[in-house]
Design an enzyme around this catalytic site. Structure first.
Site, PDB file in Angstrom:
ATOM      1  N   SER A  32       0.727  -1.392  -0.016  1.00 48.93           N
ATOM      2  CA  SER A  32      -0.100   0.007  -0.065  1.00 48.93           C
ATOM      3  C   SER A  32       0.844   1.155   0.002  1.00 48.93           C
ATOM      4  O   SER A  32       0.640   2.362  -0.697  1.00 48.93           O
ATOM      5  CB  SER A  32      -0.873   0.035   1.187  1.00 48.93           C
ATOM      6  N   ASP A  89       3.312 -11.021   5.829  1.00 44.87           N
ATOM      7  CA  ASP A  89       3.759 -10.428   4.477  1.00 44.87           C
ATOM      8  C   ASP A  89       4.341 -11.668   3.784  1.00 44.87           C
ATOM      9  O   ASP A  89       4.610 -12.009   2.588  1.00 44.87           O
ATOM     10  CB  ASP A  89       4.543  -9.481   4.396  1.00 44.87           C
ATOM     11  N   ARG A 122      10.393   0.188   5.641  1.00 39.46           N
ATOM     12  CA  ARG A 122       9.320   0.878   5.840  1.00 39.46           C
ATOM     13  C   ARG A 122       8.978   1.460   7.018  1.00 39.46           C
ATOM     14  O   ARG A 122       9.173   0.956   8.028  1.00 39.46           O
ATOM     15  CB  ARG A 122       7.995  -0.299   5.328  1.00 39.46           C
ATOM     16  N   THR A 123       8.424   2.633   7.096  1.00 33.52           N
ATOM     17  CA  THR A 123       8.406   3.630   8.161  1.00 33.52           C
ATOM     18  C   THR A 123       7.328   3.396   9.074  1.00 33.52           C
ATOM     19  O   THR A 123       7.582   3.322  10.537  1.00 33.52           O
ATOM     20  CB  THR A 123       8.251   5.037   7.677  1.00 33.52           C
ATOM     21  N   ASP A 124       6.097   3.103   8.646  1.00 34.79           N
ATOM     22  CA  ASP A 124       5.053   3.286   9.624  1.00 34.79           C
ATOM     23  C   ASP A 124       5.078   2.144  10.672  1.00 34.79           C
ATOM     24  O   ASP A 124       4.460   2.612  11.770  1.00 34.79           O
ATOM     25  CB  ASP A 124       3.616   2.970   8.857  1.00 34.79           C
ATOM     26  N   ASP A 161      -7.655  -5.984   1.473  1.00 35.28           N
ATOM     27  CA  ASP A 161      -6.287  -6.030   2.125  1.00 35.28           C
ATOM     28  C   ASP A 161      -6.152  -6.649   3.705  1.00 35.28           C
ATOM     29  O   ASP A 161      -5.585  -7.460   3.990  1.00 35.28           O
ATOM     30  CB  ASP A 161      -5.510  -4.670   1.882  1.00 35.28           C
ATOM     31  N   HIS A 178      -2.865  -2.907  -4.988  1.00 34.34           N
ATOM     32  CA  HIS A 178      -1.952  -4.630  -5.018  1.00 34.34           C
ATOM     33  C   HIS A 178      -2.870  -5.375  -4.960  1.00 34.34           C
ATOM     34  O   HIS A 178      -3.938  -5.164  -4.408  1.00 34.34           O
ATOM     35  CB  HIS A 178      -0.929  -4.564  -4.056  1.00 34.34           C
ATOM     36  N   HIS A 184       0.569 -10.433   0.148  1.00 32.31           N
ATOM     37  CA  HIS A 184       0.065  -9.616  -1.079  1.00 32.31           C
ATOM     38  C   HIS A 184       0.532 -10.438  -2.092  1.00 32.31           C
ATOM     39  O   HIS A 184       1.281 -11.645  -1.996  1.00 32.31           O
ATOM     40  CB  HIS A 184       1.067  -8.218  -0.936  1.00 32.31           C
TER      41      HIS A 184
END
Length: 505
Positions: free
Chosen positions: A61, A153, A259-261, A399, A441, A458
């Site tokens: 995303s 993932d 990835r930051t979040d 998702d 995606h 994904h």
């Protein structure tokens, strides 16, 4: 053309080559199915080099929304860092060199923490290996790994193989595995501080199930039906049952998620602020992150800072004096704002934002409709007002429920989305909005792996694009970077030169 446009993103909604394993194909979604009959459709690629990721890498995303808003292929940190690892140039990065120097001069240990996964969504094991090599070449003797297991993932029981590979890799090196915990706790992003506390107590206070064999401990978890994402804290111990390592004041911490979040909350608890309610106190650490998790952090060094993406769709609309709305529920709110705006936090002039809270449930199979109905109810009056020239809407269900791996829940999620899509598009057509229906995606179109186990990850499948417009009769195949130029084309606004992709009309 001078149309008003809604970009409707059905998150995780791909096109499956095998209908049997697809929640979408098994769901009762008459309205969405009717769109394919009544309007032009094509497909978009959301994976690999199509979105600036390494070849064969599934999209996600964050990357998807960045490409959507940028109107170009945005080369991601993953591709950049992979190259640095391959070319062995990681050790030349200033922030990393300085951290190693500090550790050597002050005789401090280095704690590598992050998601131990080949998923390539938040992190990649090859990056950890590159960092370990760099530390060893620098002559550092005290390096510890605090591994967060994935199972989301990647497959839900892949951690054993991943940890076995890591153990082989660090055998005969100074590096040691110090702790293991599931990402559900260490990588929360929804302010569930009670989860973060379990990770904090493991890392700082050594609180966890003592173990001298991580693989054995994880297989015991499997026997209790606890899969990788939910692995409870495991503290690795020496022969005297003392923790191999905990994070102490003045130690070096290197968080290797790119990835930051999902790196933010743990970083905040370790280095930024005290959480008295949870009894978590920030430490004075030499704290390094692989990428920039948050501009506002104090005393956090960053190995790879983001290239600023300018002249995104939002900025072009601002310059044209247009009004725009970004609307999503909590889980995807950063995606329709921060990521869609190329990594910019503040709204553009003329941009309004509508956020609905995601339901507070442990996992979304318990409430597959999530907050889709609330979003729809909030959006319809805005469409009826016709003040907004552009609306970016995200339905998270495909998702977030797809990630649970539970087919029956994902089917319910698709059916809820179908009802909401019908309401939005009916209103859009009545008020002369063109709606572009796409996904960022795939996910919920592949709920089952070839071996029959649940698929929680994904996919690299293409996703649909449907052009819901009363006049236009064609739309072409493309990539996510083609969407912003397409929207500008519909709105009759010239695209800037940096938007190197094309309109699909």
């Amino acid at each position: 053309m001078n149309k008003k446009v809604i970009l409707m993103i059905l998150d995780g909604w791909g096109k499956s080559p095998d209908p049997k394993v697809s929640a979408i194909d098994n769901a009762n979604i008459p309205f969405i199915n009717s769109l394919y009959k009544n309007y032009p459709s094509a497909q978009l690629r959301t994976d690999g080099l199509n979105v600036g990721l390494p070849e064969g890498q599934m999209g996600n995303s964050e990357v998807g929304h960045m490409n959507l808003g940028a109107g170009r292929i945005v080369y991601q940190d993953l591709a950049k860092i992979n190259l640095a690892v391959q070319n062995k140039t990681l050790s030349q990065e200033k922030a990393l060199k300085e951290a190693f120097q500090y550790a050597k001069e002050n005789n401090k240990p280095i704690h590598f923490l992050g998601l131990l996964s080949d998923g390539g969504v938040h992190s990649h094991t090859s990056h950890l290996r590159g960092l370990l090599d760099a530390a060893q070449n620098f002559g550092l003797k005290k390096t510890f790994i605090h591994a967060f297991t994935d199972g989301r993932d990647v497959d839900p029981k892949s951690a054993i193989a991943t940890i076995e590979n890591l153990n082989k890799y660090i055998h005969n090196t100074p590096a040691k595995l110090a702790s293991v915990i599931g990402r559900y706790y260490a990588m929360d992003r929804d302010k569930r501080w009670e989860r973060i506390k379990l990770a904090y107590d493991l890392l700082v206070n050594g609180k966890g199930k003592p173990s001298q064999d991580a693989v054995l401990s994880i297989s015991n978890s499997y026997q209790n039906n606890i899969t990788d994402e939910f692995i409870e804290p495991i503290i690795m111990t020496d022969d005297n049952n003392n923790p191999i390592a905990t994070i102490q004041e003045d130690d070096v911490v290197i968080f290797f998620n790119f990835r930051t979040d999902r790196g933010r909350e743990l970083t905040e608890a370790l280095s930024q602020q005290d959480f008295h309610e949870q009894n978590m106190h920030k430490l004075n650490l030499y704290y390094v992150t692989l990428t920039n998790y948050d501009e506002t952090y104090k005393n956090v060094k960053v190995i790879y800072n983001k290239d600023n993406i300018t002249q995104t769709l939002g900025e072009v609309l601002e310059k044209a004096g247009k009004k725009q709305i970004r609307i999503a529920e909590t889980e995807k709110y950063p995606h329709v704002t921060f990521f869609f705006s190329g990594g910019r936090e503040q709204p553009f002039l003329g941009e309004s934002r509508i956020l609905k809270n995601s339901p507070k449930v442990a996992t979304y199979d318990l409430q597959p409709e999530m907050s889709a109905y609330e979003l729809t109810e909030a959006l319809i009056p805005e469409i009826e007002k016709t003040e907004a020239d552009f609306i970016c809407l995200n339905f998270a269900n495909g998702d977030m429920v797809g990630h649970t791996g539970i087919m029956s829940a994902a089917i319910k999620a698709c059916q809820a989305v179908n009802k909401c899509v019908e309401k939005v598009i009916t209103a859009a057509l009545a008020h002369n909005y063109t709606t572009i229906v796409i996904a960022d995606h795939g996910n919920c179109e592949t709920m089952i792996n070839p071996d029959g186990t649940p698929n929680t990850a994904h996919t690299t499948n293409p996703v649909p694009i449907i052009l819901v417009d009363k006049e236009l009769k064609t739309i072409h195949d493309g990539v996510l970077g083609d969407i912003a130029p397409t929207i500008l084309d519909l709105m009759g606004i010239k695209k800037p030169e940096v938007m190197t992709r094309n309109s699909l009309l």
